[in-house]
Scaffold this active site. Structure first.
Site, mmCIF file in Angstrom:
data_model
loop_
_atom_site.group_PDB
_atom_site.id
_atom_site.type_symbol
_atom_site.label_atom_id
_atom_site.label_comp_id
_atom_site.label_asym_id
_atom_site.label_seq_id
_atom_site.Cartn_x
_atom_site.Cartn_y
_atom_site.Cartn_z
ATOM 1 N N ARG A 44 -39.234 42.949 3.630
ATOM 2 C CA ARG A 44 -39.381 44.369 3.369
ATOM 3 C C ARG A 44 -38.430 44.705 2.221
ATOM 4 O O ARG A 44 -37.405 44.056 2.038
ATOM 5 C CB ARG A 44 -39.010 45.201 4.604
ATOM 6 C CG ARG A 44 -39.880 44.934 5.832
ATOM 7 C CD ARG A 44 -39.397 45.766 7.007
ATOM 8 N NE ARG A 44 -40.253 45.595 8.176
ATOM 9 C CZ ARG A 44 -40.046 44.715 9.137
ATOM 10 N NH1 ARG A 44 -38.980 43.896 9.076
ATOM 11 N NH2 ARG A 44 -40.859 44.624 10.167
ATOM 12 N N LYS A 69 -36.152 45.516 11.338
ATOM 13 C CA LYS A 69 -36.265 46.730 12.145
ATOM 14 C C LYS A 69 -35.765 46.482 13.568
ATOM 15 O O LYS A 69 -36.022 45.432 14.147
ATOM 16 C CB LYS A 69 -37.723 47.199 12.190
ATOM 17 C CG LYS A 69 -38.225 47.786 10.875
ATOM 18 C CD LYS A 69 -39.636 48.317 11.038
ATOM 19 C CE LYS A 69 -40.131 48.974 9.760
ATOM 20 N NZ LYS A 69 -41.512 49.495 9.909
ATOM 21 N N HIS A 118 -44.521 47.107 -1.033
ATOM 22 C CA HIS A 118 -44.856 46.661 0.324
ATOM 23 C C HIS A 118 -46.133 45.831 0.335
ATOM 24 O O HIS A 118 -46.312 44.964 1.186
ATOM 25 C CB HIS A 118 -45.012 47.863 1.253
ATOM 26 C CG HIS A 118 -44.889 47.520 2.711
ATOM 27 N ND1 HIS A 118 -43.730 47.010 3.260
ATOM 28 C CD2 HIS A 118 -45.783 47.595 3.726
ATOM 29 C CE1 HIS A 118 -43.911 46.797 4.554
ATOM 30 N NE2 HIS A 118 -45.143 47.135 4.856
ATOM 31 N N ARG A 150 -45.504 42.161 0.293
ATOM 32 C CA ARG A 150 -45.230 41.581 1.616
ATOM 33 C C ARG A 150 -46.535 41.285 2.346
ATOM 34 O O ARG A 150 -46.704 40.231 2.961
ATOM 35 C CB ARG A 150 -44.361 42.545 2.407
ATOM 36 C CG ARG A 150 -44.114 42.197 3.870
ATOM 37 C CD ARG A 150 -43.100 43.178 4.438
ATOM 38 N NE ARG A 150 -43.240 43.388 5.858
ATOM 39 C CZ ARG A 150 -42.653 42.650 6.803
ATOM 40 N NH1 ARG A 150 -41.905 41.622 6.446
ATOM 41 N NH2 ARG A 150 -42.823 42.928 8.085
ATOM 42 N N HIS A 207 -42.475 40.859 12.909
ATOM 43 C CA HIS A 207 -43.230 41.828 13.698
ATOM 44 C C HIS A 207 -42.877 41.677 15.170
ATOM 45 O O HIS A 207 -42.838 40.568 15.698
ATOM 46 C CB HIS A 207 -44.741 41.611 13.538
ATOM 47 C CG HIS A 207 -45.269 42.070 12.220
ATOM 48 N ND1 HIS A 207 -46.448 41.600 11.689
ATOM 49 C CD2 HIS A 207 -44.785 42.958 11.314
ATOM 50 C CE1 HIS A 207 -46.667 42.174 10.523
ATOM 51 N NE2 HIS A 207 -45.663 43.000 10.272
ATOM 52 N N TYR A 242 -53.980 41.190 9.717
ATOM 53 C CA TYR A 242 -54.276 40.310 8.596
ATOM 54 C C TYR A 242 -55.536 39.487 8.842
ATOM 55 O O TYR A 242 -56.163 39.031 7.899
ATOM 56 C CB TYR A 242 -53.083 39.399 8.316
ATOM 57 C CG TYR A 242 -51.866 40.181 7.897
ATOM 58 C CD1 TYR A 242 -51.825 40.812 6.661
ATOM 59 C CD2 TYR A 242 -50.791 40.337 8.752
ATOM 60 C CE1 TYR A 242 -50.733 41.565 6.279
ATOM 61 C CE2 TYR A 242 -49.683 41.080 8.380
ATOM 62 C CZ TYR A 242 -49.665 41.691 7.138
ATOM 63 O OH TYR A 242 -48.584 42.444 6.781
#
Length: 307
Positions: free
Chosen positions: A162, A185, A253, A256, A279, A288
């Protein structure tokens, strides 16, 4: 007519945000969004009931009250996607509040979010991604700034970082090792392999950078010597996509997303890609597969046009 929210409700909201900050290490952007969403909800309920409401009234909100809030929010021009986010914020707040105050929040938690079509990630084609890496260097006439921007976008595309993670690297992280320990995150840690191209790009930037970088300093620096902001990379990317004729979806982004999609197309498995991206849920990474399927169907349709 609108109303402010009661002191008791405002205090509860602040305590909840403080708990998210302390216990879940929520980012400032997340806290701001949560605070805005729940404040709007509480303000609506004040107007809905004719004045600022104490905690007792909030504990007795009905399904009808929730429907009224959702209908009013949509009538204000809020999209279904944004309403779903606001409802998620309200539910998260009410779970915490119900446990703290000892009431049953069924009416709030059972409210259904409006359906909306999820936007799939918009990755760049491989040749477009490579063109971005070549072209971003042309957006600055200052050699060290050009090298800096190349290093950042190479980390986004080559390592799937990120932008906040790339800009969060410190002086002590250089020279880049074979594997980086990234804290993403929610303070979730992951190990990311570093491609030689990314290591070379960062080394080149450091060899030209006129700013002294101590171990605790931000690795990437702005022209005035302070930490580089995400906005500067976004501007360089905007100029790059304009030069290349790429769509507005070609953002930092998107690099990524391109990293993940190109790995998938090369035979990577979803679980490994999930780990590389950081994730929390495999369902996030599964987006994806839809991207890849769409790409394959496009190729099929072009190769086998219908009569």
């Amino acid at each position: 007519m609108s109303f402010d929210i009661s002191p008791a409700c405002r205090d509860a909201l602040e305590h909840w945000l403080d708990s998210l900050r302390a216990l879940q290490s929520a980012s400032d952007n997340t806290l701001t969004a949560y605070g805005s969403d729940v404040t709007d909800f509480l303000a609506f309920m004040s107007a809905h009931f004719g004045g600022p409401q104490g905690m007792a009234a909030l504990e007795n909100i009905t399904t009808g009250d929730m429907r009224a809030w959702m209908a009013a929010t949509r009538s204000d021009g809020i999209s279904a996607r944004s309403l779903a986010r606001k409802l998620s914020s309200v539910k998260t707040f009410y779970r915490w509040l119900a446990e703290r105050e000892g009431f049953e929040p069924t009416a709030i938690l059972s409210a259904r979010a409006p359906k909306f079509q999820k936007k799939l990630p918009r990755p760049l084609a491989e040749d477009a991604a490579k063109a971005v890496l070549d072209t971003v260097a042309l957006q600055s006439q200052t050699p060290w700034v050009a090298a800096r921007d190349v290093a950042v976008v190479t980390l986004l595309y080559g390592c799937g970082l990120r932008i906040s993670e790339a800009l969060g690297l410190r002086g002590e992280d250089a020279p880049l090792p074979d594997k980086l320990r990234i804290v993403g995150k929610g303070d979730k840690e992951r190990i990311v392999p570093v491609l030689p191209a990314a290591r070379t790009a960062v080394d080149h930037y450091l060899s030209l950078c006129p700013v002294g970088i101590a171990k605790d300093d931000a690795l990437f620096r702005g022209v005035r010597g302070g930490p580089l902001s995400a906005g500067q990379i976004q501007k360089a990317m905007a100029r790059t996509r304009a030069q290349l004729g790429l769509p507005a979806t070609a953002t930092p982004h998107a690099l990524r997303h391109s990293f993940a999609t190109h790995l998938l197309e090369a035979g990577g498995d979803l679980r490994s890609i999930q780990e590389l991206l950081g994730h929390a849920s495999l369902s996030t990474t599964q987006a994806y597969t839809a991207v890849d399927s769409a790409h394959l169907m496009d190729v099929y349709n072009r190769a086998h046009p219908k009569a």
